[in-house]
Design a protein around this motif. Structure first.
Motif, PDB file in Angstrom:
ATOM      1  N   ASP A  65       0.833  -1.208   0.000  1.00  0.00           N
ATOM      2  CA  ASP A  65       0.000   0.000   0.000  1.00  0.00           C
ATOM      3  C   ASP A  65       0.866   1.255   0.000  1.00  0.00           C
ATOM      4  N   TRP A  66       1.924   1.271   0.831  1.00  0.00           N
ATOM      5  CA  TRP A  66       2.811   2.431   0.878  1.00  0.00           C
ATOM      6  C   TRP A  66       3.512   2.628  -0.466  1.00  0.00           C
ATOM      7  N   ALA A  67       3.965   1.533  -1.065  1.00  0.00           N
ATOM      8  CA  ALA A  67       4.662   1.634  -2.346  1.00  0.00           C
ATOM      9  C   ALA A  67       3.754   2.225  -3.412  1.00  0.00           C
ATOM     10  N   ARG A  68       2.511   1.796  -3.437  1.00  0.00           N
ATOM     11  CA  ARG A  68       1.584   2.340  -4.430  1.00  0.00           C
ATOM     12  C   ARG A  68       1.338   3.830  -4.187  1.00  0.00           C
ATOM     13  N   ARG A  69       1.200   4.215  -2.917  1.00  0.00           N
ATOM     14  CA  ARG A  69       0.942   5.623  -2.601  1.00  0.00           C
ATOM     15  C   ARG A  69       2.122   6.507  -2.991  1.00  0.00           C
ATOM     16  N   VAL A  70       3.337   6.047  -2.655  1.00  0.00           N
ATOM     17  CA  VAL A  70       4.490   6.899  -2.934  1.00  0.00           C
ATOM     18  C   VAL A  70       4.747   6.998  -4.434  1.00  0.00           C
ATOM     19  N   LEU A  71       4.493   5.933  -5.164  1.00  0.00           N
ATOM     20  CA  LEU A  71       4.687   5.997  -6.616  1.00  0.00           C
ATOM     21  C   LEU A  71       3.636   6.902  -7.260  1.00  0.00           C
ATOM     22  N   GLU A  72       2.434   6.883  -6.723  1.00  0.00           N
ATOM     23  CA  GLU A  72       1.405   7.782  -7.227  1.00  0.00           C
ATOM     24  C   GLU A  72       1.782   9.237  -6.931  1.00  0.00           C
ATOM     25  N   ALA A  73       2.291   9.468  -5.714  1.00  0.00           N
ATOM     26  CA  ALA A  73       2.700  10.828  -5.351  1.00  0.00           C
ATOM     27  C   ALA A  73       3.843  11.320  -6.226  1.00  0.00           C
ATOM     28  N   ALA A  74       4.736  10.414  -6.609  1.00  0.00           N
ATOM     29  CA  ALA A  74       5.910  10.804  -7.398  1.00  0.00           C
ATOM     30  C   ALA A  74       5.532  11.329  -8.778  1.00  0.00           C
ATOM     31  N   ARG A  75       4.354  11.001  -9.254  1.00  0.00           N
ATOM     32  CA  ARG A  75       3.941  11.460 -10.584  1.00  0.00           C
ATOM     33  C   ARG A  75       3.814  12.977 -10.659  1.00  0.00           C
ATOM     34  N   SER A  76       3.521  13.585  -9.529  1.00  0.00           N
ATOM     35  CA  SER A  76       3.334  15.047  -9.530  1.00  0.00           C
ATOM     36  C   SER A  76       4.482  15.788  -8.872  1.00  0.00           C
ATOM     37  N   GLU A  77       5.583  15.086  -8.624  1.00  0.00           N
ATOM     38  CA  GLU A  77       6.730  15.696  -7.970  1.00  0.00           C
ATOM     39  C   GLU A  77       7.930  15.722  -8.911  1.00  0.00           C
ATOM     40  N   ARG A  78       8.884  16.585  -8.594  1.00  0.00           N
ATOM     41  CA  ARG A  78      10.142  16.645  -9.334  1.00  0.00           C
ATOM     42  C   ARG A  78      11.286  16.413  -8.368  1.00  0.00           C
ATOM     43  N   GLY A  79      12.170  15.511  -8.705  1.00  0.00           N
ATOM     44  CA  GLY A  79      13.337  15.273  -7.869  1.00  0.00           C
ATOM     45  C   GLY A  79      12.971  14.754  -6.494  1.00  0.00           C
ATOM     46  N   VAL A  80      13.718  15.201  -5.502  1.00  0.00           N
ATOM     47  CA  VAL A  80      13.509  14.765  -4.120  1.00  0.00           C
ATOM     48  C   VAL A  80      12.262  15.450  -3.565  1.00  0.00           C
ATOM     49  N   PHE A  81      11.440  14.684  -2.832  1.00  0.00           N
ATOM     50  CA  PHE A  81      10.259  15.278  -2.222  1.00  0.00           C
ATOM     51  C   PHE A  81       9.968  14.591  -0.885  1.00  0.00           C
ATOM     52  N   ARG A  82       9.144  15.245  -0.080  1.00  0.00           N
ATOM     53  CA  ARG A  82       8.765  14.735   1.231  1.00  0.00           C
ATOM     54  C   ARG A  82       7.430  14.004   1.113  1.00  0.00           C
ATOM     55  N   PHE A  83       7.365  12.785   1.728  1.00  0.00           N
ATOM     56  CA  PHE A  83       6.122  12.017   1.660  1.00  0.00           C
ATOM     57  C   PHE A  83       5.949  11.245   2.962  1.00  0.00           C
ATOM     58  N   GLU A  84       4.883  11.539   3.648  1.00  0.00           N
ATOM     59  CA  GLU A  84       4.548  10.855   4.904  1.00  0.00           C
ATOM     60  C   GLU A  84       5.735  10.809   5.864  1.00  0.00           C
ATOM     61  N   GLY A  85       6.406  11.949   5.984  1.00  0.00           N
ATOM     62  CA  GLY A  85       7.490  12.069   6.949  1.00  0.00           C
ATOM     63  C   GLY A  85       8.838  11.581   6.472  1.00  0.00           C
ATOM     64  N   ARG A  86       8.941  11.120   5.212  1.00  0.00           N
ATOM     65  CA  ARG A  86      10.211  10.628   4.679  1.00  0.00           C
ATOM     66  C   ARG A  86      10.641  11.453   3.483  1.00  0.00           C
ATOM     67  N   MET A  87      11.951  11.575   3.297  1.00  0.00           N
ATOM     68  CA  MET A  87      12.483  12.174   2.081  1.00  0.00           C
ATOM     69  C   MET A  87      12.571  11.082   1.019  1.00  0.00           C
ATOM     70  N   ILE A  88      12.004  11.347  -0.128  1.00  0.00           N
ATOM     71  CA  ILE A  88      11.915  10.352  -1.191  1.00  0.00           C
ATOM     72  C   ILE A  88      12.778  10.784  -2.369  1.00  0.00           C
ATOM     73  N   ASP A  89      13.664   9.894  -2.796  1.00  0.00           N
ATOM     74  CA  ASP A  89      14.443  10.139  -4.011  1.00  0.00           C
ATOM     75  C   ASP A  89      14.353   8.896  -4.883  1.00  0.00           C
ATOM     76  N   GLU A  90      15.083   8.880  -5.992  1.00  0.00           N
ATOM     77  CA  GLU A  90      14.935   7.808  -6.973  1.00  0.00           C
ATOM     78  C   GLU A  90      15.255   6.427  -6.408  1.00  0.00           C
TER      79      GLU A  90
END
Length: 264
Positions: free
Chosen positions: A225-250
């Motif tokens: 569930d988390w993987a699906r959410r973060v990948l969906e969120a990444a569609r509208s983000e550029r580069g590094v972004f914050r998601f549910e308290g974590r820094m997300i990069d490639e």
């Protein structure tokens, strides 16, 4: 191919169908599981088998041996084209196979582990596997594990090296068998670690190990569930972004994609 591969002695054809049905792929073993005097009979049993070739791996004897030559002659008459080469030590030995064979190189000796980079680079190698007991025997040792059940350092090194070289060449890595049939908790821990580390499958030596391995490789619902959410969120983000308290990069996104791949 799924995560649970099951070895079956090639001289026990009455077990072939059950082993295939209970696993993601069956490894018909012409090497260590078969006594020398039974190898000819085992080859005939493999040749007579009507198993689905897409779900069969045939483990042949070490390259350069007389049994290896007999194994090749049998395979040429069979529909099976995925072959596990026991005690792989030199990719030059793979020249014996026609181009239509896909090879799983079993690095289970000191020379094999040392040559893992060259073996993984061979164009017909689609997967790499390591073996603990033969490795330690090749070094003159007596046990691959300590008293607490954990692998000794040399086995851990071999496991990591085979995984690393397989990954560097983009081929699958298969984790070694867990020979203590009563230690299902230990098997599950190792299989979970294998999945998290990047192994694509774990080999089994008994049907009851299959579901343990499948369960270990299956990601938790929360992780999916988390993987699906973060990948969906990444569609509208550029580069590094914050998601549910974590820094997300490639790299984190690649982890998420791997979770989805395993779940699917």
């Amino acid at each position: 191919m799924g995560p649970a591969l099951l070895f079956c002695p090639a001289d026990r054809p009455e077990r072939f169908t059950k082993a295939s049905d209970r696993s993601d792929a069956v490894i018909l073993d012409l090497e260590d599981a078969v006594r020398a005097e039974a190898k000819a009979t085992a080859r005939e049993a493999v040749l007579a088998s009507d198993l689905d070739p897409t779900r069969v791996i045939v483990r042949v004897n070490a390259a350069g041996t007389e049994d290896f030559r007999h194994d090749l002659a049998m395979l040429a008459r069979s529909p099976f084209r995925t072959v596990m080469v026991a005690k792989s030590e030199d990719p030059a030995g793979f020249a014996a196979f026609d181009d239509d064979f896909s090879l799983i190189a079993l690095c289970e000796t000191a020379r094999g582990v040392q040559a893992a980079d060259r073996i993984a680079a061979h164009p017909q190698v689609v997967a790499m596997m390591w073996g603990a007991e033969d490795l330690v025997a090749s070094l003159g040792g007596t046990s691959s594990r300590r008293d607490d059940g954990a692998y000794r350092d040399i086995a851990r090194y071999a496991r990591a090296r085979v995984l690393l070289e397989a990954g560097a060449r983009g081929v699958a890595a298969i984790d070694a068998v867990h020979i203590d049939l009563e230690d299902e908790d230990g098997l599950e821990r190792e299989a979970r670690d294998a999945a998290a580390s990047g192994f694509r499958a774990t080999a089994c030596i008994h049907p009851r190990q299959v579901e343990v391995v499948r369960r270990a490789y299956r990601p938790a619902t929360e992780s999916v569930d988390w993987a699906r959410r973060v990948l969906e969120a990444a569609r509208s983000e550029r580069g590094v972004f914050r998601f549910e308290g974590r820094m997300i990069d490639e790299p984190v996104l690649r982890h998420a994609r791997s979770v989805i791949d395993r779940a699917d």
